[in-house]
Design a protein around this motif. Structure first.
Motif, PDB file in Angstrom:
ATOM      1  N   UNK A 198      86.660  47.704  38.266  1.00  0.00           N
ATOM      2  CA  UNK A 198      86.414  46.377  37.708  1.00  0.00           C
ATOM      3  C   UNK A 198      85.152  46.330  36.862  1.00  0.00           C
ATOM      4  N   UNK A 199      84.214  47.243  37.086  1.00  0.00           N
ATOM      5  CA  UNK A 199      82.965  47.241  36.337  1.00  0.00           C
ATOM      6  C   UNK A 199      82.973  48.222  35.174  1.00  0.00           C
ATOM      7  N   UNK A 200      84.116  48.866  34.914  1.00  0.00           N
ATOM      8  CA  UNK A 200      84.237  49.801  33.799  1.00  0.00           C
ATOM      9  C   UNK A 200      85.340  49.335  32.854  1.00  0.00           C
ATOM     10  N   UNK A 201      85.549  50.068  31.770  1.00  0.00           N
ATOM     11  CA  UNK A 201      86.591  49.685  30.820  1.00  0.00           C
ATOM     12  C   UNK A 201      87.959  50.004  31.392  1.00  0.00           C
ATOM     13  N   UNK A 202      89.025  49.605  30.672  1.00  0.00           N
ATOM     14  CA  UNK A 202      90.379  49.719  31.203  1.00  0.00           C
ATOM     15  C   UNK A 202      90.862  51.151  31.329  1.00  0.00           C
ATOM     16  N   UNK A 203      90.164  52.124  30.728  1.00  0.00           N
ATOM     17  CA  UNK A 203      90.563  53.519  30.861  1.00  0.00           C
ATOM     18  C   UNK A 203      89.943  54.218  32.056  1.00  0.00           C
ATOM     19  N   UNK A 204      89.090  53.520  32.802  1.00  0.00           N
ATOM     20  CA  UNK A 204      88.395  54.156  33.928  1.00  0.00           C
ATOM     21  C   UNK A 204      89.348  54.558  35.033  1.00  0.00           C
ATOM     22  N   UNK A 205      90.452  53.840  35.180  1.00  0.00           N
ATOM     23  CA  UNK A 205      91.385  54.118  36.271  1.00  0.00           C
ATOM     24  C   UNK A 205      92.060  55.472  36.086  1.00  0.00           C
ATOM     25  N   UNK A 240      95.580  46.146  31.372  1.00  0.00           N
ATOM     26  CA  UNK A 240      94.119  46.217  31.344  1.00  0.00           C
ATOM     27  C   UNK A 240      93.641  46.260  32.794  1.00  0.00           C
ATOM     28  N   UNK A 241      93.474  47.474  33.321  1.00  0.00           N
ATOM     29  CA  UNK A 241      93.141  47.622  34.739  1.00  0.00           C
ATOM     30  C   UNK A 241      91.751  47.100  35.065  1.00  0.00           C
ATOM     31  N   UNK A 242      90.828  47.183  34.128  1.00  0.00           N
ATOM     32  CA  UNK A 242      89.509  46.623  34.377  1.00  0.00           C
ATOM     33  C   UNK A 242      89.579  45.120  34.604  1.00  0.00           C
ATOM     34  N   UNK A 243      90.369  44.436  33.776  1.00  0.00           N
ATOM     35  CA  UNK A 243      90.547  42.995  33.937  1.00  0.00           C
ATOM     36  C   UNK A 243      91.270  42.679  35.240  1.00  0.00           C
ATOM     37  N   UNK A 244      92.339  43.423  35.531  1.00  0.00           N
ATOM     38  CA  UNK A 244      93.126  43.162  36.743  1.00  0.00           C
ATOM     39  C   UNK A 244      92.294  43.389  37.996  1.00  0.00           C
ATOM     40  N   UNK A 261      80.881  55.718  40.154  1.00  0.00           N
ATOM     41  CA  UNK A 261      79.657  55.015  39.775  1.00  0.00           C
ATOM     42  C   UNK A 261      80.010  53.684  39.128  1.00  0.00           C
ATOM     43  N   UNK A 262      79.191  52.687  39.387  1.00  0.00           N
ATOM     44  CA  UNK A 262      79.429  51.351  38.852  1.00  0.00           C
ATOM     45  C   UNK A 262      79.090  51.291  37.380  1.00  0.00           C
ATOM     46  N   UNK A 263      79.835  50.466  36.659  1.00  0.00           N
ATOM     47  CA  UNK A 263      79.577  50.244  35.247  1.00  0.00           C
ATOM     48  C   UNK A 263      78.945  48.881  35.010  1.00  0.00           C
ATOM     49  N   UNK A 264      78.986  48.438  33.753  1.00  0.00           N
ATOM     50  CA  UNK A 264      78.372  47.163  33.382  1.00  0.00           C
ATOM     51  C   UNK A 264      79.355  46.253  32.653  1.00  0.00           C
ATOM     52  N   UNK A 265      80.656  46.460  32.903  1.00  0.00           N
ATOM     53  CA  UNK A 265      81.672  45.703  32.175  1.00  0.00           C
ATOM     54  C   UNK A 265      82.338  44.613  33.023  1.00  0.00           C
ATOM     55  N   UNK A 266      81.807  44.323  34.198  1.00  0.00           N
ATOM     56  CA  UNK A 266      82.487  43.362  35.073  1.00  0.00           C
ATOM     57  C   UNK A 266      82.571  41.986  34.429  1.00  0.00           C
TER      58      UNK A 266
END
Length: 287
Positions: A44-51, A250-254, A59-64
């Motif tokens: 959830x804290x990364x872009x949609x390609x992180x999955x 968009x897995x980050x959004x979901x 590691x946590x991202x900054x895209x939440x």
């Protein structure tokens, strides 16, 4: 040999090591249980390609915030969250109250056809939920309750599992001597139930509340059948809207929406867990 001699001299050390191993196993089990929830938050804290990252990102991202903004653009998320909170709370309160009353009656009162009625209640557990959808929908339509919260709350105000659960717990936890003592003191039926039975059965009520709240919160099929207006959608239907996109998932959004939708369940679980502990201590009986 020296280790064996040490254990012979200090037999309590072996028990201490056993406790250490016990806590290690508990910690490992907790980590395994929490990891899927943590990984969901990572995605959830990364872009949609992180999955699709190999090896999986830890590691946590900054895209939440950015991911959650897209959630608000596609669905009325907070309104759906409030709808689910209202429906789940109303159903849970009614189920805990009415099932506790029914379970208390089946456990501590004698009346005609008591066993037959209880067996009939148990028999309804063997009926698949899908078989009751059509008649329930017809009843809701005749009452003009389609596309309203009443269609979600009223049919779920009492259930067979809750009656069975409370009846079994009350049968063993609430002693007949306590009820008879309350009657000798002049207490009425409801006063005895409220002042004597409730403090003893609080753990069972809290457990039933947790299970029922989670069931209603996660229910998708019945709200999808009876709700038509987006203003009445529950959180599960709102989450399903996020999967309807032409640009790929968009897995980050979901995951950001799913993570936020899971937080109320964790809060309710923590609150009810405290009630379980309070019920265990306040309901203890010293002979």
């Amino acid at each position: 040999m020296s280790t064996l001699r040490t254990f012979k001299k200090n037999p309590d050390d072996l028990g201490f090591i056993g406790k250490i191993g016990y806590y290690i196993v508990l910690i490992l089990g907790a980590l395994v249980s929490v990891f899927p929830f943590y990984w969901m938050f990572v995605v959830a804290t990364n872009d949609k390609g992180a999955v699709f990252h190999v090896p999986p990102l830890l590691t946590l991202g900054d895209q939440f915030v950015e991911n959650f903004k897209r959630v608000l653009e596609k669905a009325d998320f907070f309104q759906a969250l409030g709808n689910s909170l209202f429906v789940s709370s109303m159903v849970t309160i009614s189920v805990v109250f009415f099932c506790t009353l029914a379970g208390y009656a089946f456990a501590k009162y004698e009346f005609p056809f008591k066993n037959i009625l209880f067996y009939f209640v148990i028999a309804t557990l063997f009926v698949p939920q899908q078989l009751g959808v059509l008649p329930t929908y017809v009843i809701m339509a005749k009452l003009h309750w389609i596309d309203s919260f009443k269609a979600l709350i009223v049919p779920a105000m009492v259930n067979a599992f809750g009656i069975f659960w409370m009846r079994q717990y009350i049968s063993t936890a609430v002693h007949t001597e306590l009820i008879e003592a309350g009657r000798i003191d002049g207490g009425g039926h409801f006063r005895i139930f409220w002042n004597i039975a409730i403090p003893v059965i609080t753990p069972a009520m809290a457990t039933l509340g947790i299970l029922n709240f989670m069931t209603v919160w996660n229910d998708f099929f019945w709200p999808l059948v009876v709700l038509k207006n987006k203003e009445h959608f529950t959180i599960q239907i709102a989450l399903q809207q996020l999967f309807t996109t032409r640009d790929g998932l968009d897995y980050g959004m979901i995951m950001s929406a799913t993570f936020t939708a899971t937080l109320p369940l964790l809060i309710v679980f923590l609150l009810f867990s405290r009630w379980v502990i309070a019920g265990l201590t306040s309901g203890a009986i010293k002979s």
